[in-house]
Each structure stands twice: as C-alpha cells, then as structure tokens.
Enzyme design. Structure first.
Site, mmCIF file in Angstrom:
data_model
loop_
_atom_site.group_PDB
_atom_site.id
_atom_site.type_symbol
_atom_site.label_atom_id
_atom_site.label_comp_id
_atom_site.label_asym_id
_atom_site.label_seq_id
_atom_site.Cartn_x
_atom_site.Cartn_y
_atom_site.Cartn_z
ATOM 1 C CG ASP A 38 -2.110 0.963 0.983
ATOM 2 O OD1 ASP A 38 -3.158 0.485 0.507
ATOM 3 O OD2 ASP A 38 -1.976 2.160 1.271
ATOM 4 C CG ASP A 73 4.019 4.639 -7.692
ATOM 5 O OD1 ASP A 73 3.058 4.002 -8.155
ATOM 6 O OD2 ASP A 73 4.409 5.717 -8.183
ATOM 7 C CG ASN A 100 -7.416 -3.912 -4.602
ATOM 8 O OD1 ASN A 100 -8.622 -3.995 -4.875
ATOM 9 N ND2 ASN A 100 -6.974 -3.108 -3.634
ATOM 10 C CE1 TYR A 171 -11.771 2.982 -10.853
ATOM 11 C CE2 TYR A 171 -14.011 2.720 -11.674
ATOM 12 C CZ TYR A 171 -12.985 2.333 -10.829
ATOM 13 O OH TYR A 171 -13.180 1.285 -9.959
ATOM 14 C CE LYS A 175 -10.514 -0.282 -11.644
ATOM 15 N NZ LYS A 175 -9.529 -1.132 -10.919
ATOM 16 C CB THR A 205 -14.404 1.121 -0.845
ATOM 17 O OG1 THR A 205 -14.487 1.794 -2.103
ATOM 18 C CG2 THR A 205 -14.632 -0.372 -1.055
#
Length: 294
Positions: A38, A73, A100, A171, A175, A205
């Site tokens: 992360d 990163d 993810n 986005y 995706k 989320t």
C-alpha cells in the site's frame, strides 16, 4: 484457519484499506503468506502513509499468519520489480498476484485535465502491468528451470470498465484496459502454468462513498472469497475470465462478442451503410450504461 492456500505466497496491491485489505486478510486466513502493498495515498491518489499496511500486517500476524509490508508505488516499474523480489526473498517464491491498487478522480469528459487522465491511467493500468510483467518474468524463468508454479493472477476491473459509467471516462477506460490485458495475459502466460483472471467488485469503500448512494452496497470482504478460490491450485482450469461480484451474486462477463452481421458481398457503398447498420442495431440494442460502479 482454512488450508486452501497453505504454503502459497501472495502479493496484494492497495491492501491497506477497503477491498485490498479484505483480500489480504482472506488469503491469510486460508494459509497464504502475504506481501501487503500500500502506497498510503488518499482516495484521490495524494500523499503517502504506510500505516494502513502495517495495521493489516499486524492483523494477519495476530491470527497466526505471516505477512510483510511493502510501500511501493505499483506504477513505478523498478519499484514493482523490487516488490516481486521482496516476496521471493522473504518467503521463498511467489504464487499469487492480486492487482487491486487504484484511486478515483471523477470528472465529466470535457472537464478532465491531462494530469487527471495520466494519473488515473498510470495507477490503474500501468499499476497492473508493472507487477504482472515482473511476476510473469519470474514465473517464466521458473518454468524454464523445471520449477513451474501453479501461479495465479487476479486483476481488478470494474462494471465501469465493462458497461461504462457517467462521469468516469478515465476510470472506465483504465478498467476496460485491465479487462483486455487480462485476456491477453491469460493466453500468453498459460504455457508457464499461470492463470490470469479479473474481478469486477462492487463494494462500499472510500472510493464509492460520496460518489453515490452506497447504503445498499456489499461490503469489501464480500468479494474476497472469490479471489481466494481463484488464487488456489484448484482453480487451474479457470483463466481469461472476468467475474463481477455484487454481494451474493457472481456473474461471468461475456465481454465484447460478435453480434448480428450482414455480408454485402462486396465493398460497402456509403449510401447502403445506414439502412443496413440500422437494421443490425435494431437486433442488438446498446446496453444501458452503469451510473455508479466501483
């Protein structure tokens, strides 16, 4: 703890919070050793803070599992390579890659800046490519040395990338690219014992809250059992698939498939295209776009 993933080594990117955190914990519950990646950024991709990853590692260790923090990163090519090497050096190999990591910078198309486009595409699309490229090279080398691993890749696409989402041009494009990359990687990596699939998760989320009403949405952990199974040796016959998960419902996506067609017998003339194409479109109406998918 289940032993579905006993002895297997996993990397989960973007695992400090939300869906990634749920994946890391679920894999650990099933016996996997986990590299918890992360970068510690906000939902908009700003700042750095490794503390969420440390918290996840602590949770895994508290349940008796093994995990280490990685703060790379994932869109940095060299950092992604070092992350793969960390898994190998720490746990003796790599069997599972769960891509993810990502963030949102939603804008209508005509309001999207070049910087916003580049940032989102970089993190989502390159952030999938770089770890997969380095993990894939490792698995190819292992196979050539007679040590083929039952390796598994689970990418993260989205309903926004599969059906479109208003106000999420960048986005959605990233995706959709991930879904396309999944199909190609599955074919290329199959010879080395690697399966490559993608999920399109739906969950409440920090990326979805505030963007639209999330009161009826599934929880992040509702997606993770599917990931755990896809990461197992049992799933060796499933590859090149995109699976949407919405709470208790899992859907295998068909993607772009050939619809109705018409052969003119020779080169089309412009004046004939309109009537023929309208007839075909009537047989295959455009799908309704998605207006709020994570």
């Amino acid at each position: 703890m289940s032993r579905l993933l006993e002895g297997r080594v996993a990397i989960v990117t973007g695992a400090g919070r939300g869906i990634g955190r749920a994946h890391a914990l679920e894999l650990a519950r099933h016996g996997a050793k986990v590299v918890v990646n992360d970068f510690g950024v906000s939902a908009a991709g700003e700042g750095t803070d490794e503390s969420p990853a440390h918290q996840v590692v602590a949770e895994i260790e508290a349940m008796g599992g093994q995990a280490v923090v990685n703060g790379a990163d994932v869109a940095d090519f060299a950092a992604a390579e070092a992350m793969v090497q960390q898994a190998i050096d720490t746990f003796g190999g790599l069997d599972i890659l769960v891509n993810n990591a990502g963030f949102l910078r939603d804008r209508m198309l005509v309001n999207t800046s070049e910087e916003e486009w580049d940032a989102v595409v970089r993190v989502h699309l390159k952030g999938h490519f770089a770890p997969l490229r380095h993990a894939g090279a490792y698995w190819r080398a292992e196979a050539k040395e007679g040590r083929q691993r039952a390796a598994r890749v689970i990418n993260t696409s989205s309903g926004a990338g599969l059906q479109g989402s208003l106000g999420q041009t960048t986005y959605s494009a990233a995706k959709a690219g991930i879904a396309g990359m999944t199909l190609v990687a599955a074919v290329e990596m199959g010879r080395y014992g690697v399966t490559v699939n993608a999920i399109a998760p739906v969950a409440k989320t920090r990326m979805t809250e505030g963007a639209f009403d999330t009161s009826a949405m599934a929880l992040p952990e509702d997606n993770s059992p599917v990931v755990a199974w896809l990461a197992s040796e049992e799933a060796g016959d499933v590859t090149g698939r995109v699976i949407e998960i919405d709470g208790s419902v899992i859907t295998v996506e068909n993607g772009w498939t050939h619809g109705p067609s018409r052969d003119n017998g020779s080169r089309w003339e412009a004046e004939k295209v309109g009537p023929a194409l309208r007839d075909l479109l009537a047989e295959a109406p455009a799908p309704e776009p998605v207006y709020g998918t994570a």
